[in-house]
Design an enzyme around this catalytic site. Structure first.
Site, PDB file in Angstrom:
ATOM      1  N   HIS A 203       8.722   7.437  -0.079  1.00  0.00           N
ATOM      2  CA  HIS A 203       8.071   6.449   0.324  1.00  0.00           C
ATOM      3  C   HIS A 203       7.978   5.288  -0.625  1.00  0.00           C
ATOM      4  O   HIS A 203       7.372   4.306  -0.434  1.00  0.00           O
ATOM      5  CB  HIS A 203       6.477   6.811   0.591  1.00  0.00           C
ATOM      6  CG  HIS A 203       5.613   6.875  -0.806  1.00  0.00           C
ATOM      7  ND1 HIS A 203       5.797   8.210  -1.461  1.00  0.00           N
ATOM      8  CD2 HIS A 203       4.825   6.208  -1.488  1.00  0.00           C
ATOM      9  CE1 HIS A 203       4.916   7.988  -2.458  1.00  0.00           C
ATOM     10  NE2 HIS A 203       4.610   6.853  -2.756  1.00  0.00           N
TER      11      HIS A 203
HETATM   12  C1  UD1 Z   1       0.877   2.831  -1.621  1.00  0.00           C
HETATM   13  C2  UD1 Z   1       0.737   2.610  -3.117  1.00  0.00           C
HETATM   14  C3  UD1 Z   1       2.005   3.589  -3.985  1.00  0.00           C
HETATM   15  C4  UD1 Z   1       1.562   5.099  -3.576  1.00  0.00           C
HETATM   16  C5  UD1 Z   1       1.236   5.241  -2.025  1.00  0.00           C
HETATM   17  C6  UD1 Z   1       0.826   6.457  -1.874  1.00  0.00           C
HETATM   18  C7  UD1 Z   1       0.624   0.234  -3.806  1.00  0.00           C
HETATM   19  C8  UD1 Z   1       1.238  -1.166  -4.163  1.00  0.00           C
HETATM   20  N1  UD1 Z   1       1.386   1.127  -3.417  1.00  0.00           N
HETATM   21  O1  UD1 Z   1       2.318   2.762  -1.211  1.00  0.00           O
HETATM   22  O2  UD1 Z   1       1.669   3.307  -5.348  1.00  0.00           O
HETATM   23  O3  UD1 Z   1       2.268   5.877  -4.146  1.00  0.00           O
HETATM   24  O4  UD1 Z   1       0.314   4.158  -1.646  1.00  0.00           O
HETATM   25  O5  UD1 Z   1       1.129   6.929  -0.612  1.00  0.00           O
HETATM   26  O6  UD1 Z   1      -0.677   0.196  -3.723  1.00  0.00           O
HETATM   27  N2  UD1 Z   1       0.667   2.242   6.439  1.00  0.00           N
HETATM   28  C9  UD1 Z   1       0.449   2.957   7.828  1.00  0.00           C
HETATM   29  N3  UD1 Z   1      -0.979   3.655   7.947  1.00  0.00           N
HETATM   30  C10 UD1 Z   1      -1.660   3.999   6.654  1.00  0.00           C
HETATM   31  C11 UD1 Z   1      -1.284   3.115   5.636  1.00  0.00           C
HETATM   32  C12 UD1 Z   1       0.157   2.740   5.471  1.00  0.00           C
HETATM   33  O7  UD1 Z   1       0.870   2.956   8.777  1.00  0.00           O
HETATM   34  O8  UD1 Z   1      -2.747   4.452   6.673  1.00  0.00           O
HETATM   35  C13 UD1 Z   1       2.084   1.688   6.504  1.00  0.00           C
HETATM   36  C14 UD1 Z   1       1.684   0.185   6.737  1.00  0.00           C
HETATM   37  O9  UD1 Z   1       3.092  -0.367   7.563  1.00  0.00           O
HETATM   38  C15 UD1 Z   1       1.885  -0.433   5.399  1.00  0.00           C
HETATM   39  C16 UD1 Z   1       2.855   0.528   4.949  1.00  0.00           C
HETATM   40  O10 UD1 Z   1       2.515   1.847   5.326  1.00  0.00           O
HETATM   41  O11 UD1 Z   1       2.104  -1.830   5.362  1.00  0.00           O
HETATM   42  C17 UD1 Z   1       2.779   0.593   3.322  1.00  0.00           C
HETATM   43  O12 UD1 Z   1       1.227   0.907   2.840  1.00  0.00           O
HETATM   44  P1  UD1 Z   1       0.886   0.439   1.621  1.00  0.00           P
HETATM   45  O13 UD1 Z   1      -0.695   0.846   1.583  1.00  0.00           O
HETATM   46  O14 UD1 Z   1       0.850  -1.051   1.362  1.00  0.00           O
HETATM   47  O15 UD1 Z   1       1.765   0.779   0.459  1.00  0.00           O
HETATM   48  P2  UD1 Z   1       2.343   2.321   0.067  1.00  0.00           P
HETATM   49  O16 UD1 Z   1       3.842   2.377   0.650  1.00  0.00           O
HETATM   50  O17 UD1 Z   1       1.596   3.210   1.043  1.00  0.00           O
HETATM   51  N1  UDP Z   2       0.692  14.641   0.190  1.00  0.00           N
HETATM   52  C1  UDP Z   2       0.209  15.098   1.340  1.00  0.00           C
HETATM   53  N2  UDP Z   2       0.934  14.884   2.493  1.00  0.00           N
HETATM   54  C2  UDP Z   2       2.254  14.401   2.466  1.00  0.00           C
HETATM   55  C3  UDP Z   2       2.650  14.042   1.229  1.00  0.00           C
HETATM   56  C4  UDP Z   2       1.778  13.773  -0.100  1.00  0.00           C
HETATM   57  O1  UDP Z   2      -0.762  15.734   1.229  1.00  0.00           O
HETATM   58  O2  UDP Z   2       2.814  14.290   3.475  1.00  0.00           O
HETATM   59  C5  UDP Z   2      -0.111  14.595  -1.045  1.00  0.00           C
HETATM   60  C6  UDP Z   2       0.541  15.134  -2.283  1.00  0.00           C
HETATM   61  O3  UDP Z   2       0.470  16.561  -2.237  1.00  0.00           O
HETATM   62  C7  UDP Z   2      -0.221  14.652  -3.434  1.00  0.00           C
HETATM   63  C8  UDP Z   2      -0.363  13.321  -3.148  1.00  0.00           C
HETATM   64  O4  UDP Z   2      -0.366  13.357  -1.520  1.00  0.00           O
HETATM   65  O5  UDP Z   2      -1.445  15.304  -3.869  1.00  0.00           O
HETATM   66  C9  UDP Z   2       0.596  12.440  -3.523  1.00  0.00           C
HETATM   67  O6  UDP Z   2       0.729  11.052  -2.757  1.00  0.00           O
HETATM   68  P1  UDP Z   2       1.911  10.180  -2.449  1.00  0.00           P
HETATM   69  O7  UDP Z   2       3.080  10.839  -2.385  1.00  0.00           O
HETATM   70  O8  UDP Z   2       1.633   9.557  -1.096  1.00  0.00           O
HETATM   71  O9  UDP Z   2       1.633   8.975  -3.839  1.00  0.00           O
HETATM   72  P2  UDP Z   2       2.143   9.070  -5.168  1.00  0.00           P
HETATM   73  O10 UDP Z   2       1.645  10.136  -5.905  1.00  0.00           O
HETATM   74  O11 UDP Z   2       3.519   8.691  -4.981  1.00  0.00           O
HETATM   75  O12 UDP Z   2       1.252   7.600  -5.580  1.00  0.00           O
END
Ligand code: UD1
Ligand code: UDP
Length: 350
Positions: A203
């Site tokens: 992601h």
């Molecule tokens: C964010 C964090 C990242 C973390 C990740 C965990 C920042 C800059 N990034 O990245 O460090 O590892 O969360 O998962 O804070 N979206 C949905 N539904 C949701 C959430 C997101 O559809 O509930 C989609 C939207 O299109 C959105 C995109 O995902 O624009 C990115 O979401 P965003 O929260 O901005 O960043 P992540 O890639 O999730």
């Molecule tokens: N996780 C989850 N379901 C998924 C992917 C991740 O429950 O499909 C959990 C994972 O086990 C961990 C946390 O979400 O506890 C990590 O989040 P993510 O990978 O989104 O973000 P990051 O740790 O890279 O910031």
């Protein structure tokens, strides 16, 4: 004492629960959800499964550009802090929610406590690296996973109020793992044999927003032949659609997994390949070999221990390492001992 605790993205819900339980034994905690993640599977599912305290506020910041998303959080956060007047604000990790919480609090003169402080990838192209640096420099107390993170802070001149407590994500993993084994039927549901499949998550912006990197990862997954479970983050789902990616039948691209399903998948996978910070660490807790689909990592402890290999988004490297990467027999406790939340709560009480 009264604490405001900030969460917003998936890993923060997991990290928050053990700290909330430890803190609430003696203090008041107001939980603020910024609304950064909002789909049921990315947010509410975690509160339901973990039995974690529900948020007292949801700022409903939602998705957007970095500036728009962070600005919405800042505005909402300031209102909450002015109303609640906490003694301190707790932020964790490196998301936009982290930096918004830290900035809003510090501008109001409220002490900032940063959990998972001092992590560095030394890759400034990552939004997370900027968030971490800002949060660490605004924080009055920095709680570090390992001595390595404290050393990063020291190198930037941050030496006061730094504590090495271990990883709160390990606390969560140890706390929930038995229940996860009982509650999750994911192996049966997906017809998986323990030890006979790989688990993949992707992601990071660097991988999803670069079609060449994303294509290389998809090609590698399609090439290896082994059954792969790939719970797809919504960001990645959109990026895969944009490049018109298709998967071979051995790749099961599923909706984001629940936390219990994820734990059972991690524990039973032969191999984990990921660009997630949390999943790299969870691979280590479960002593599963991990290929990290990045060019660098913050979690160098797991690389140094020989259990995590950086393969980038290089198709050939991923394919070559898939069946050959072999961690050593030793597995030292480099991410703490599972009591980080209690240690943090004790320090906060002082
Ligand atoms: C964010 C964090 C990242 C973390 C990740 C965990 C920042 C800059 N990034 O990245 O460090 O590892 O969360 O998962 O804070 N979206 C949905 N539904 C949701 C959430 C997101 O559809 O509930 C989609 C939207 O299109 C959105 C995109 O995902 O624009 C990115 O979401 P965003 O929260 O901005 O960043 P992540 O890639 O999730
Ligand atoms: N996780 C989850 N379901 C998924 C992917 C991740 O429950 O499909 C959990 C994972 O086990 C961990 C946390 O979400 O506890 C990590 O989040 P993510 O990978 O989104 O973000 P990051 O740790 O890279 O910031």
């Amino acid at each position: 004492m009264k604490f405001v605790s900030v969460v917003g993205a998936r890993p923060e819900f997991v990290q928050a629960a053990p700290v909330s339980w430890a803190l609430r034994k003696a203090h008041t905690e107001i939980l603020v959800h910024t609304g950064q993640h909002y789909d049921y599977a990315m947010s509410q599912a975690f509160f339901d499964e973990l039995g974690a305290p529900a948020p007292d506020y949801n700022l409903e910041a939602g998705s957007g550009s970095h500036a728009r998303q962070t600005a919405a959080m800042l505005i909402g956060m300031e209102d909450v802090l002015l109303k609640e007047q906490p003694d301190a604000v707790i932020v964790r990790g490196d998301t936009n929610s982290t930096v918004a919480g830290a900035l809003a609090a510090s501008k109001l003169g409220i002490p900032v406590m940063h959990i998972e402080a001092g992590e560095r990838s030394f890759a400034r192209h990552m939004p997370e690296e900027i968030n971490r640096i800002v949060a660490d420099h605004l924080a009055d107390r920095c709680f570090c996973v390992s001595p390595k993170s404290a050393a990063h802070l020291a190198a930037e001149g941050i030496t006061a109020g730094v504590y090495v407590t271990g990883d709160v994500m390990l606390d969560a993993s140890l706390h929930h793992r038995e229940l996860a084994r009982t509650k999750s039927d994911v192996l049966a549901r997906l017809r998986l044999t323990p030890g006979r499949f790989a688990l993949v998550t992707v992601h990071r912006a660097n991988n999803t927003d670069d079609p060449a990197r994303l294509r290389a990862i998809v090609t590698a997954l399609n090439t290896v032949g082994e059954t792969i479970v790939f719970p797809v983050h919504p960001r990645t789902r959109k990026a895969l659609e944009l490049i018109g990616a298709t998967f071979a039948p051995h790749v099961l691209a599923i909706e984001p997994a629940g936390y219990f399903d994820m734990m059972v998948l991690e524990e039973n996978a032969r191999l984990i390949a990921t660009d997630s910070g949390g999943v790299q660490r969870e691979a280590y807790y479960f002593a599963r070999p991990c290929l990290t689909l990045r060019d660098e990592t913050e979690w160098t402890e797991t690389v140094d221990a020989g259990w995590n290999l950086l393969v980038g988004a290089d198709c050939q490297k991923i394919v070559d390492a898939w069946f050959t990467f072999q961690p050593p027999d030793v597995h030292p406790p480099v991410l703490g001992d599972g009591t980080a939340a209690e240690k943090i709560a004790k320090i906060l009480s002082e």
